[in-house]
Scaffold this motif. Structure first.
Motif, PDB file in Angstrom:
ATOM      1  N   SER A   5       0.794  -1.128  -0.018  1.00 48.00           N
ATOM      2  CA  SER A   5      -0.114  -0.161  -0.174  1.00 48.00           C
ATOM      3  C   SER A   5       1.033   1.223  -0.106  1.00 48.00           C
ATOM      4  O   SER A   5       1.914   1.200   0.766  1.00 48.00           O
ATOM      5  CB  SER A   5      -1.130   0.011   1.338  1.00 48.00           C
ATOM      6  N   LEU A   6       0.521   2.326  -0.550  1.00 49.54           N
ATOM      7  CA  LEU A   6       0.985   3.397  -0.864  1.00 49.54           C
ATOM      8  C   LEU A   6       0.073   4.412  -0.469  1.00 49.54           C
ATOM      9  O   LEU A   6      -1.191   4.375  -0.885  1.00 49.54           O
ATOM     10  CB  LEU A   6       1.794   3.986  -2.113  1.00 49.54           C
ATOM     11  N   THR A   7       0.306   5.739  -0.106  1.00 47.38           N
ATOM     12  CA  THR A   7      -0.682   6.962   0.129  1.00 47.38           C
ATOM     13  C   THR A   7      -0.131   7.962  -0.850  1.00 47.38           C
ATOM     14  O   THR A   7       0.875   8.406  -0.694  1.00 47.38           O
ATOM     15  CB  THR A   7      -0.639   7.228   1.549  1.00 47.38           C
ATOM     16  N   LEU A   8      -0.991   8.422  -1.667  1.00 40.47           N
ATOM     17  CA  LEU A   8      -0.738   9.399  -2.836  1.00 40.47           C
ATOM     18  C   LEU A   8      -1.376  10.717  -2.386  1.00 40.47           C
ATOM     19  O   LEU A   8      -2.964  10.387  -2.672  1.00 40.47           O
ATOM     20  CB  LEU A   8      -0.816   8.878  -4.139  1.00 40.47           C
ATOM     21  N   ARG A   9      -1.107  11.579  -1.966  1.00 41.35           N
ATOM     22  CA  ARG A   9      -2.149  12.813  -1.760  1.00 41.35           C
ATOM     23  C   ARG A   9      -3.357  12.421  -0.759  1.00 41.35           C
ATOM     24  O   ARG A   9      -4.439  12.871  -1.137  1.00 41.35           O
ATOM     25  CB  ARG A   9      -2.298  13.368  -2.933  1.00 41.35           C
ATOM     26  N   GLU A  43      15.444   7.101  -0.432  1.00 37.99           N
ATOM     27  CA  GLU A  43      16.579   7.644   0.509  1.00 37.99           C
ATOM     28  C   GLU A  43      17.352   8.273  -0.073  1.00 37.99           C
ATOM     29  O   GLU A  43      17.816   9.541   0.392  1.00 37.99           O
ATOM     30  CB  GLU A  43      17.015   6.295   0.912  1.00 37.99           C
ATOM     31  N   GLU A  44      18.168   7.933  -1.407  1.00 39.48           N
ATOM     32  CA  GLU A  44      18.967   9.208  -2.126  1.00 39.48           C
ATOM     33  C   GLU A  44      18.517  10.419  -2.134  1.00 39.48           C
ATOM     34  O   GLU A  44      19.213  11.230  -1.946  1.00 39.48           O
ATOM     35  CB  GLU A  44      19.025   8.440  -3.331  1.00 39.48           C
ATOM     36  N   LYS A  45      17.076  10.670  -2.337  1.00 36.07           N
ATOM     37  CA  LYS A  45      16.713  11.858  -2.719  1.00 36.07           C
ATOM     38  C   LYS A  45      16.080  12.632  -1.384  1.00 36.07           C
ATOM     39  O   LYS A  45      15.734  13.463  -1.504  1.00 36.07           O
ATOM     40  CB  LYS A  45      15.433  11.723  -3.628  1.00 36.07           C
ATOM     41  N   SER A  46      16.256  11.485  -0.336  1.00 37.40           N
ATOM     42  CA  SER A  46      15.758  12.111   0.921  1.00 37.40           C
ATOM     43  C   SER A  46      14.378  12.568   1.046  1.00 37.40           C
ATOM     44  O   SER A  46      13.855  13.427   1.569  1.00 37.40           O
ATOM     45  CB  SER A  46      16.669  13.322   1.651  1.00 37.40           C
ATOM     46  N   ILE A  47      13.637  11.639   0.456  1.00 39.99           N
ATOM     47  CA  ILE A  47      12.142  11.842   0.438  1.00 39.99           C
ATOM     48  C   ILE A  47      11.573  10.518   0.889  1.00 39.99           C
ATOM     49  O   ILE A  47      12.022   9.602   0.652  1.00 39.99           O
ATOM     50  CB  ILE A  47      11.507  12.568  -0.936  1.00 39.99           C
ATOM     51  N   PRO A  48      10.357  10.619   1.472  1.00 36.69           N
ATOM     52  CA  PRO A  48       9.583   9.322   1.599  1.00 36.69           C
ATOM     53  C   PRO A  48       9.115   8.469   0.208  1.00 36.69           C
ATOM     54  O   PRO A  48       8.739   9.564  -0.491  1.00 36.69           O
ATOM     55  CB  PRO A  48       8.445   9.905   2.589  1.00 36.69           C
ATOM     56  N   ILE A  49       9.068   7.199   0.614  1.00 39.83           N
ATOM     57  CA  ILE A  49       8.523   6.638  -0.712  1.00 39.83           C
ATOM     58  C   ILE A  49       7.103   7.221  -1.279  1.00 39.83           C
ATOM     59  O   ILE A  49       6.960   7.062  -2.594  1.00 39.83           O
ATOM     60  CB  ILE A  49       8.554   5.224  -0.572  1.00 39.83           C
ATOM     61  N   LEU A  72       7.893  10.263  -3.298  1.00 35.48           N
ATOM     62  CA  LEU A  72       8.233   9.761  -4.369  1.00 35.48           C
ATOM     63  C   LEU A  72       7.240   9.266  -5.601  1.00 35.48           C
ATOM     64  O   LEU A  72       7.062   9.506  -6.769  1.00 35.48           O
ATOM     65  CB  LEU A  72       9.474   8.954  -4.521  1.00 35.48           C
ATOM     66  N   ALA A  73       6.433   8.295  -4.906  1.00 33.30           N
ATOM     67  CA  ALA A  73       5.194   7.640  -5.702  1.00 33.30           C
ATOM     68  C   ALA A  73       4.332   8.731  -6.345  1.00 33.30           C
ATOM     69  O   ALA A  73       3.799   8.544  -7.349  1.00 33.30           O
ATOM     70  CB  ALA A  73       4.513   6.513  -4.779  1.00 33.30           C
ATOM     71  N   ALA A  74       4.077   9.657  -5.312  1.00 36.43           N
ATOM     72  CA  ALA A  74       3.079  10.799  -5.677  1.00 36.43           C
ATOM     73  C   ALA A  74       3.576  11.555  -6.811  1.00 36.43           C
ATOM     74  O   ALA A  74       2.856  11.893  -7.972  1.00 36.43           O
ATOM     75  CB  ALA A  74       2.848  11.690  -4.826  1.00 36.43           C
ATOM     76  N   GLN A  75       4.957  11.851  -6.913  1.00 40.85           N
ATOM     77  CA  GLN A  75       5.469  12.764  -8.130  1.00 40.85           C
ATOM     78  C   GLN A  75       5.591  11.860  -9.260  1.00 40.85           C
ATOM     79  O   GLN A  75       5.023  12.235 -10.455  1.00 40.85           O
ATOM     80  CB  GLN A  75       7.032  13.013  -7.845  1.00 40.85           C
ATOM     81  N   ILE A  76       5.900  10.531  -9.371  1.00 44.79           N
ATOM     82  CA  ILE A  76       5.718   9.660 -10.515  1.00 44.79           C
ATOM     83  C   ILE A  76       4.402   9.486 -11.039  1.00 44.79           C
ATOM     84  O   ILE A  76       4.030   9.534 -12.071  1.00 44.79           O
ATOM     85  CB  ILE A  76       6.411   8.359 -10.396  1.00 44.79           C
ATOM     86  N   ASP A  77       3.246   9.411 -10.087  1.00 46.98           N
ATOM     87  CA  ASP A  77       2.149   9.268 -10.544  1.00 46.98           C
ATOM     88  C   ASP A  77       1.575  10.456 -10.941  1.00 46.98           C
ATOM     89  O   ASP A  77       1.113  10.596 -12.061  1.00 46.98           O
ATOM     90  CB  ASP A  77       1.061   9.181  -9.320  1.00 46.98           C
ATOM     91  N   ALA A  78       1.989  11.604 -10.550  1.00 47.35           N
ATOM     92  CA  ALA A  78       1.619  12.958 -11.229  1.00 47.35           C
ATOM     93  C   ALA A  78       2.235  13.233 -12.690  1.00 47.35           C
ATOM     94  O   ALA A  78       1.593  13.757 -13.685  1.00 47.35           O
ATOM     95  CB  ALA A  78       2.103  14.221 -10.355  1.00 47.35           C
ATOM     96  N   ASP A  79       3.728  12.640 -13.077  1.00 50.59           N
ATOM     97  CA  ASP A  79       4.119  12.554 -14.147  1.00 50.59           C
ATOM     98  C   ASP A  79       3.892  11.574 -15.106  1.00 50.59           C
ATOM     99  O   ASP A  79       4.197  11.817 -16.405  1.00 50.59           O
ATOM    100  CB  ASP A  79       5.622  12.557 -13.816  1.00 50.59           C
ATOM    101  N   ARG A  80       3.183  10.741 -14.875  1.00 45.28           N
ATOM    102  CA  ARG A  80       3.183   9.340 -15.622  1.00 45.28           C
ATOM    103  C   ARG A  80       1.914   9.600 -16.677  1.00 45.28           C
ATOM    104  O   ARG A  80       1.100  10.435 -16.509  1.00 45.28           O
ATOM    105  CB  ARG A  80       2.544   8.062 -14.954  1.00 45.28           C
ATOM    106  N   ASP A  81       2.163   9.031 -17.922  1.00 46.64           N
ATOM    107  CA  ASP A  81       1.197   9.023 -18.970  1.00 46.64           C
ATOM    108  C   ASP A  81       0.082   8.112 -18.498  1.00 46.64           C
ATOM    109  O   ASP A  81       0.163   7.168 -17.655  1.00 46.64           O
ATOM    110  CB  ASP A  81       1.922   8.242 -20.030  1.00 46.64           C
ATOM    111  N   LEU A  82      -1.114   8.747 -18.469  1.00 44.53           N
ATOM    112  CA  LEU A  82      -2.326   8.175 -18.026  1.00 44.53           C
ATOM    113  C   LEU A  82      -2.658   6.815 -18.582  1.00 44.53           C
ATOM    114  O   LEU A  82      -3.376   6.056 -18.065  1.00 44.53           O
ATOM    115  CB  LEU A  82      -3.585   9.085 -18.113  1.00 44.53           C
ATOM    116  N   GLU A  83      -2.076   6.439 -19.736  1.00 44.78           N
ATOM    117  CA  GLU A  83      -2.063   5.167 -20.461  1.00 44.78           C
ATOM    118  C   GLU A  83      -1.446   3.859 -19.639  1.00 44.78           C
ATOM    119  O   GLU A  83      -1.891   2.814 -19.890  1.00 44.78           O
ATOM    120  CB  GLU A  83      -1.478   5.297 -21.936  1.00 44.78           C
ATOM    121  N   ALA A  84      -0.427   4.366 -18.931  1.00 42.57           N
ATOM    122  CA  ALA A  84       0.307   3.547 -18.246  1.00 42.57           C
ATOM    123  C   ALA A  84      -0.162   3.365 -16.578  1.00 42.57           C
ATOM    124  O   ALA A  84      -0.419   4.337 -16.344  1.00 42.57           O
ATOM    125  CB  ALA A  84       1.801   3.757 -18.298  1.00 42.57           C
ATOM    126  N   GLY A  85      -0.005   2.030 -16.161  1.00 46.45           N
ATOM    127  CA  GLY A  85      -0.627   2.142 -14.621  1.00 46.45           C
ATOM    128  C   GLY A  85       0.842   2.228 -13.840  1.00 46.45           C
ATOM    129  O   GLY A  85       1.688   2.751 -14.430  1.00 46.45           O
TER     130      GLY A  85
END
Length: 77
Positions: A8-12, A33-39, A42-55
């Motif tokens: 489970s992840l929490t996105l926004r 950890e390398e970016k010093s941010i919670p996972i 990072l998941a929320a950033q990836i989610d915001a930037d992803r192509d909506l065609e991709a899961g």
């Protein structure tokens, strides 16, 4: 190769689950950890930037691949 593990992840503020192989989970945590941010961040950033065609799981795998490709290219210079 391990079978995908659902976590489970929490996105926004919204819970979601993502299935990734253990090696991808490990790499994902290392990058966060390398970016010093919670996972979750990072998941929320990836989610915001992803192509909506991709899961989301696919977007995370591609993010990890591109992260390590970029590191390898910089190391080769």
């Amino acid at each position: 190769m391990s079978r995908p593990q659902k976590r489970s992840l929490t996105l926004r503020g919204h819970r979601t689950s993502v299935s990734l192989e253990e090696d991808f989970w490990r790499a994902f945590r290392e990058i966060a950890e390398e970016k010093s941010i919670p996972i979750n961040e990072l998941a929320a950033q990836i989610d915001a930037d992803r192509d909506l065609e991709a899961g989301l799981a696919t977007a995370i795998r591609l993010y990890i691949l591109n992260h390590y490709r970029s590191k390898a290219q910089h190391a080769a210079l």
